[in-house]
Design a protein around this motif. Sequence first.
Motif, PDB file in Angstrom:
ATOM      1  N   LEU A  46      -1.844  -5.023  -8.132  1.00 50.50           N
ATOM      2  CA  LEU A  46      -0.489  -5.340  -7.671  1.00 50.50           C
ATOM      3  C   LEU A  46      -0.414  -6.758  -7.113  1.00 50.50           C
ATOM      4  CD1 LEU A  46       2.415  -4.503  -7.054  1.00 50.50           C
ATOM      5  CD2 LEU A  46       1.598  -3.416  -4.957  1.00 50.50           C
ATOM      6  N   ALA A  47      -1.399  -7.142  -6.303  1.00 50.95           N
ATOM      7  CA  ALA A  47      -1.371  -8.453  -5.659  1.00 50.95           C
ATOM      8  C   ALA A  47      -1.591  -9.598  -6.650  1.00 50.95           C
ATOM      9  CB  ALA A  47      -2.429  -8.510  -4.557  1.00 50.95           C
ATOM     10  N   LYS A  48      -2.471  -9.397  -7.620  1.00 47.58           N
ATOM     11  CA  LYS A  48      -2.855 -10.482  -8.517  1.00 47.58           C
ATOM     12  C   LYS A  48      -2.032 -10.534  -9.811  1.00 47.58           C
ATOM     13  CE  LYS A  48      -7.641 -10.465  -6.853  1.00 47.58           C
ATOM     14  NZ  LYS A  48      -9.061 -10.183  -7.210  1.00 47.58           N
ATOM     15  N   LYS A  49      -1.559  -9.357 -10.269  1.00 45.03           N
ATOM     16  CA  LYS A  49      -0.879  -9.321 -11.571  1.00 45.03           C
ATOM     17  C   LYS A  49       0.571  -8.885 -11.483  1.00 45.03           C
ATOM     18  CE  LYS A  49      -5.188  -8.402 -14.092  1.00 45.03           C
ATOM     19  NZ  LYS A  49      -5.866  -7.496 -15.051  1.00 45.03           N
ATOM     20  N   GLY A  50       0.987  -8.324 -10.338  1.00 46.45           N
ATOM     21  CA  GLY A  50       2.392  -7.969 -10.170  1.00 46.45           C
ATOM     22  C   GLY A  50       2.680  -6.505 -10.437  1.00 46.45           C
ATOM     23  N   VAL A  89       0.825  -1.210   0.000  1.00 43.05           N
ATOM     24  CA  VAL A  89       0.000   0.000   0.000  1.00 43.05           C
ATOM     25  C   VAL A  89       0.863   1.265   0.000  1.00 43.05           C
ATOM     26  CG1 VAL A  89      -2.111  -0.981   0.966  1.00 43.05           C
ATOM     27  CG2 VAL A  89      -0.268  -0.276   2.509  1.00 43.05           C
ATOM     28  N   LYS A  90       2.013   1.228   0.649  1.00 47.68           N
ATOM     29  CA  LYS A  90       2.899   2.389   0.601  1.00 47.68           C
ATOM     30  C   LYS A  90       3.506   2.544  -0.793  1.00 47.68           C
ATOM     31  CE  LYS A  90       5.166   5.956   2.039  1.00 47.68           C
ATOM     32  NZ  LYS A  90       4.440   7.217   2.315  1.00 47.68           N
ATOM     33  N   PHE A  91       3.801   1.437  -1.459  1.00 51.12           N
ATOM     34  CA  PHE A  91       4.322   1.516  -2.816  1.00 51.12           C
ATOM     35  C   PHE A  91       3.295   2.141  -3.754  1.00 51.12           C
ATOM     36  CE2 PHE A  91       5.186  -0.510  -7.030  1.00 51.12           C
ATOM     37  CZ  PHE A  91       6.376   0.150  -7.286  1.00 51.12           C
ATOM     38  N   LEU A  92       2.010   1.821  -3.559  1.00 51.37           N
ATOM     39  CA  LEU A  92       0.969   2.472  -4.350  1.00 51.37           C
ATOM     40  C   LEU A  92       0.994   3.976  -4.136  1.00 51.37           C
ATOM     41  CD1 LEU A  92      -2.143   0.145  -3.917  1.00 51.37           C
ATOM     42  CD2 LEU A  92      -0.806   0.512  -5.976  1.00 51.37           C
ATOM     43  N   HIS A 147     -10.521   4.888  -0.613  1.00 53.28           N
ATOM     44  CA  HIS A 147     -10.337   3.455  -0.375  1.00 53.28           C
ATOM     45  C   HIS A 147     -10.653   2.630  -1.616  1.00 53.28           C
ATOM     46  CE1 HIS A 147      -9.542   3.793   3.923  1.00 53.28           C
ATOM     47  NE2 HIS A 147     -10.498   4.705   3.981  1.00 53.28           N
ATOM     48  N   GLU A 148     -11.614   3.066  -2.420  1.00 56.01           N
ATOM     49  CA  GLU A 148     -11.954   2.329  -3.633  1.00 56.01           C
ATOM     50  C   GLU A 148     -10.775   2.295  -4.597  1.00 56.01           C
ATOM     51  OE1 GLU A 148     -15.359   3.206  -1.418  1.00 56.01           O
ATOM     52  OE2 GLU A 148     -13.925   4.661  -2.242  1.00 56.01           O
ATOM     53  N   GLU A 149     -10.132   3.429  -4.764  1.00 55.58           N
ATOM     54  CA  GLU A 149      -8.964   3.481  -5.647  1.00 55.58           C
ATOM     55  C   GLU A 149      -7.825   2.649  -5.071  1.00 55.58           C
ATOM     56  OE1 GLU A 149      -7.494   6.959  -8.422  1.00 55.58           O
ATOM     57  OE2 GLU A 149      -6.862   7.352  -6.354  1.00 55.58           O
ATOM     58  N   MET A 150      -7.643   2.713  -3.764  1.00 56.70           N
ATOM     59  CA  MET A 150      -6.600   1.913  -3.126  1.00 56.70           C
ATOM     60  C   MET A 150      -6.861   0.426  -3.330  1.00 56.70           C
ATOM     61  SD  MET A 150      -3.786   1.839  -1.317  1.00 56.70           S
ATOM     62  CE  MET A 150      -3.535   3.382  -0.421  1.00 56.70           C
ATOM     63  N   ARG A 151      -8.110   0.005  -3.159  1.00 57.38           N
ATOM     64  CA  ARG A 151      -8.443  -1.417  -3.321  1.00 57.38           C
ATOM     65  C   ARG A 151      -8.228  -1.874  -4.764  1.00 57.38           C
ATOM     66  NH1 ARG A 151     -12.586  -0.464   0.576  1.00 57.38           N
ATOM     67  NH2 ARG A 151     -14.045   0.141  -1.063  1.00 57.38           N
ATOM     68  N   PHE A 152      -8.651  -1.060  -5.720  1.00 58.54           N
ATOM     69  CA  PHE A 152      -8.518  -1.444  -7.127  1.00 58.54           C
ATOM     70  C   PHE A 152      -7.061  -1.687  -7.496  1.00 58.54           C
ATOM     71  CE2 PHE A 152      -7.613  -0.196 -11.512  1.00 58.54           C
ATOM     72  CZ  PHE A 152      -8.397  -1.102 -12.209  1.00 58.54           C
ATOM     73  N   TYR A 153      -6.207  -0.729  -7.180  1.00 60.96           N
ATOM     74  CA  TYR A 153      -4.803  -0.870  -7.569  1.00 60.96           C
ATOM     75  C   TYR A 153      -4.068  -1.883  -6.694  1.00 60.96           C
ATOM     76  CZ  TYR A 153      -5.198   2.876 -10.965  1.00 60.96           C
ATOM     77  OH  TYR A 153      -5.544   3.621 -12.068  1.00 60.96           O
ATOM     78  N   SER A 154      -4.519  -2.070  -5.458  1.00 55.96           N
ATOM     79  CA  SER A 154      -3.934  -3.121  -4.614  1.00 55.96           C
ATOM     80  C   SER A 154      -4.202  -4.492  -5.207  1.00 55.96           C
ATOM     81  CB  SER A 154      -4.515  -3.051  -3.196  1.00 55.96           C
ATOM     82  OG  SER A 154      -4.076  -1.917  -2.508  1.00 55.96           O
TER      83      SER A 154
END
Length: 242
Positions: free
Chosen positions: A108-112, A80-83, A98-105
């Motif tokens: 990052l988690a699923k696709k790298g 989350v800090k890297f985002l 939070h919605e934007e944070m969740r989307f990009y998280s």
Amino acid sequence: MNNLTPVTVNRRSSQEERQFALTQIYRQVLERQPYESERQMMAQLEKDFLKDKIGVRRFLKEFGCSDIYLDAFYYPSSNVKFLDICFKHFMGRAVLNHEEMRFYSDVLAKKGVHSLITTILDSEEYRKAFGCFTVPYPREKACYESPNAFVQSRLLNDEHVGQRGWAVPTMYWRQLGLNCSGGVCRHPEVDEMERAASSNQLLSLSTEALLELLRGSSSIKAREVIASLSPTQRAELRQALR
């Protein structure tokens, strides 16, 4: 927040203008100029940019996935800090909600990390704000969805790398009421409890122990210690120092 004049290159840009744009890219995205060894690693990419074979956005896609960028920002950080850092570097603002944070998280988690960088740089917002040839810069939007979003972007864009640690993004440490300015996030109540505990410990020290503590402290720390002493302890110290 710095009010910067956007730097844009095009087919008619001179070598000097493209070199200046390259300097601005590193200032925005790396937060410094590369070391000589890093320059060698980036030699071909820089050459392609300076010869107008690629634009700013293509350069950023390659550089954002390079070992230089990832070693500097991805590996020391929580996801989350890297985002937070990526939005500062590539979008010129903080994560809005939070919605934007969740989307990009999820990206990052699923696709790298490579997919994350590509998703940001291929976004509609990025294309409208910077296109293919403008260097990203700290932005002030005409309208923010909340006062918090405005403050968070200002704080993030003014933050030096690592200044508020590598774990908690700006949005979270502000909402949680944490103090992250020293590089480690702490709650003010914890700091107050530790100061109180430290003061109680000082009150129980002998004059000889206090003298030893002060001798090994910086002048600033010594003043803090003295300020926490009782009037009796201060009088004993003055007597011992005569």
